[in-house]
Design a protein around this motif. Structure first.
Motif, short mmCIF file in Angstrom:
data_model
loop_
_atom_site.label_atom_id
_atom_site.label_comp_id
_atom_site.label_asym_id
_atom_site.label_seq_id
_atom_site.Cartn_x
_atom_site.Cartn_y
_atom_site.Cartn_z
N GLU A 148 -8.06 -0.71 -7.19
CA GLU A 148 -7.00 -0.97 -6.31
C GLU A 148 -6.45 0.15 -5.58
O GLU A 148 -6.44 0.15 -4.29
CB GLU A 148 -5.76 -1.70 -6.99
CG GLU A 148 -4.71 -2.34 -5.98
CD GLU A 148 -4.99 -2.96 -4.75
OE1 GLU A 148 -4.36 -2.83 -3.58
OE2 GLU A 148 -5.84 -3.66 -5.11
N ALA A 149 -6.42 1.37 -6.09
CA ALA A 149 -6.06 2.54 -5.39
C ALA A 149 -6.93 2.93 -4.21
O ALA A 149 -6.65 3.41 -3.21
CB ALA A 149 -6.16 3.59 -6.45
N ALA A 150 -8.34 2.83 -4.58
CA ALA A 150 -9.34 3.04 -3.60
C ALA A 150 -9.08 2.22 -2.13
O ALA A 150 -9.13 2.47 -1.29
CB ALA A 150 -10.84 2.84 -4.23
N SER A 167 -6.41 0.71 -1.51
CA SER A 167 -5.06 0.86 -0.84
C SER A 167 -4.96 1.85 -0.09
O SER A 167 -4.66 2.42 1.17
CB SER A 167 -4.09 1.04 -1.80
OG SER A 167 -3.92 -0.34 -2.32
N LEU A 168 -5.72 3.28 -0.59
CA LEU A 168 -5.72 4.57 0.19
C LEU A 168 -6.59 4.33 1.36
O LEU A 168 -6.61 5.15 2.36
CB LEU A 168 -6.23 5.45 -0.81
CG LEU A 168 -5.15 5.91 -1.99
CD1 LEU A 168 -5.92 6.87 -2.94
CD2 LEU A 168 -3.91 6.29 -1.29
N GLY A 169 -7.76 3.72 1.09
CA GLY A 169 -8.90 3.52 2.16
C GLY A 169 -8.18 2.75 3.43
O GLY A 169 -8.65 3.07 4.59
N ARG A 222 -5.06 3.00 4.45
CA ARG A 222 -4.48 3.71 5.10
C ARG A 222 -4.80 5.04 5.65
O ARG A 222 -4.32 5.90 6.08
CB ARG A 222 -3.06 4.17 4.08
CG ARG A 222 -2.16 3.12 3.63
CD ARG A 222 -1.44 3.49 2.59
NE ARG A 222 -0.17 2.32 2.22
CZ ARG A 222 -0.62 1.05 1.71
NH1 ARG A 222 -1.79 0.82 1.12
NH2 ARG A 222 0.29 0.26 1.23
N MET A 271 -6.79 7.22 4.12
CA MET A 271 -6.34 8.43 3.29
C MET A 271 -7.74 8.79 2.43
O MET A 271 -7.55 9.82 1.69
CB MET A 271 -5.13 8.43 2.39
CG MET A 271 -3.75 8.02 3.26
SD MET A 271 -2.29 7.67 2.01
CE MET A 271 -2.12 9.07 1.14
N LEU A 272 -8.53 7.85 2.48
CA LEU A 272 -9.89 8.08 1.72
C LEU A 272 -10.96 7.08 2.38
O LEU A 272 -10.54 6.08 2.87
CB LEU A 272 -9.60 7.37 0.22
CG LEU A 272 -10.57 7.48 -0.80
CD1 LEU A 272 -10.91 8.80 -1.07
CD2 LEU A 272 -10.35 6.61 -1.89
N ARG A 321 -12.13 -3.57 1.01
CA ARG A 321 -11.24 -4.65 0.34
C ARG A 321 -12.00 -6.13 0.74
O ARG A 321 -12.58 -6.74 -0.30
CB ARG A 321 -9.84 -4.98 0.38
CG ARG A 321 -9.22 -5.89 -0.58
CD ARG A 321 -7.80 -6.41 -0.38
NE ARG A 321 -7.09 -5.16 -0.38
CZ ARG A 321 -6.26 -4.69 -1.37
NH1 ARG A 321 -6.82 -5.36 -2.58
NH2 ARG A 321 -5.48 -3.59 -1.44
N PHE A 361 -2.16 -5.12 -3.33
CA PHE A 361 -1.57 -4.00 -4.32
C PHE A 361 -0.85 -4.88 -5.31
O PHE A 361 -1.01 -4.57 -6.40
CB PHE A 361 -1.02 -3.18 -3.45
CG PHE A 361 -0.16 -1.94 -4.44
CD1 PHE A 361 -0.75 -1.29 -5.26
CD2 PHE A 361 1.28 -2.23 -4.50
CE1 PHE A 361 -0.19 -0.23 -6.07
CE2 PHE A 361 1.84 -1.23 -5.54
CZ PHE A 361 1.25 -0.38 -6.34
#
Length: 229
Positions: A29-31, A33-35, A37, A39-40, A49, A90
């Protein structure tokens, strides 16, 4: 102080297998969410996703195709459990992870590590099968909730045993699942439902039934009962 043989931690640690499942969900989930935005992963990460849902989510059309053609490729079979580690939002992942920790700790403190993992995965697979058979034409099934409901099935089984040993009314063990289903019904009436509650019920039933074998000594008790029959 922790070296004292008489010392007991005020809070028992989370069983390792439950913590590992939780971390997989959170890292994935972090990947996403950051992607999303930026940020990754660069520009293409925005679609991570959706790509994961297409590749690892479960869909009734996938199951219908396999049954119709009698073909069961590995990339589709894995969907019966992989969908549990991909979430739509998220918040979806956060709630599923929190319930996984809570129910997983209770069940994992009684069941061994392998049995706890098996209970979770069996419930995911059973939830997908029920969803595939009964929820035709509905959206993708994603999220860990069918597996979590399987852990609720394990929790219910343990409470059912305990109440029986106490001579109390064993139907009270089903209070939690009854409450959750009422909540789901209310939310479904207010906001609509896509049929994923069918997967949750399938996961719960599978978890409860599997606990007869996966619980400590469960297989030996079942084998002994079958011998006497």
């Amino acid at each position: 102080m922790s070296s004292d043989p008489e010392y007991h931690a005020p809070v028992n640690p989370i069983p390792p297998v439950v913590l590992a499942l939780f971390l997989v969900i959170i890292v994935v989930e972090a990947a996403f969410s950051l992607g999303a935005r930026g940020m990754l992963g660069g520009p293409e990460a925005v679609g991570w996703r959706n790509n994961a849902i297409q590749s690892y989510g479960f869909n009734t059309d996938v199951m219908d195709w396999m049954l119709a053609n009698g073909v069961y490729p590995r990339e589709h079979l894995i969907r019966f459990v992989s969908y549990g580690f991909v979430h739509g939002t998220f918040t979806h992942a956060l709630f599923a992870g929190a319930m996984l920790l809570a129910l997983g700790k209770f069940v994992g403190d009684v069941f061994n590590q392998f049995a706890t993992l098996a209970l979770f995965l069996i419930s995911l697979a059973a939830g997908a099968v029920v969803y595939g058979l009964l929820a035709g034409g509905t959206p993708w099934l994603v999220g860990a909730f069918p597996g979590v409901y399987g852990l609720i099935g394990g929790f219910t089984y343990l409470m059912w045993l305990k109440l029986g040993q106490m001579g109390a009314q064993q139907y009270r063990a089903f209070t939690l699942i009854g409450f959750l289903l009422v909540i789901q019904l209310i939310f479904g009436l207010l906001f609509g439902s896509n049929g994923d509650w069918l997967a949750d019920i399938g996961g719960f039933v599978a978890g409860f039934l599997a606990s007869f074998v996966l619980s400590p000594g469960g297989f030996a008790k079942l084998r002994e009962k079958m011998r006497h029959q």
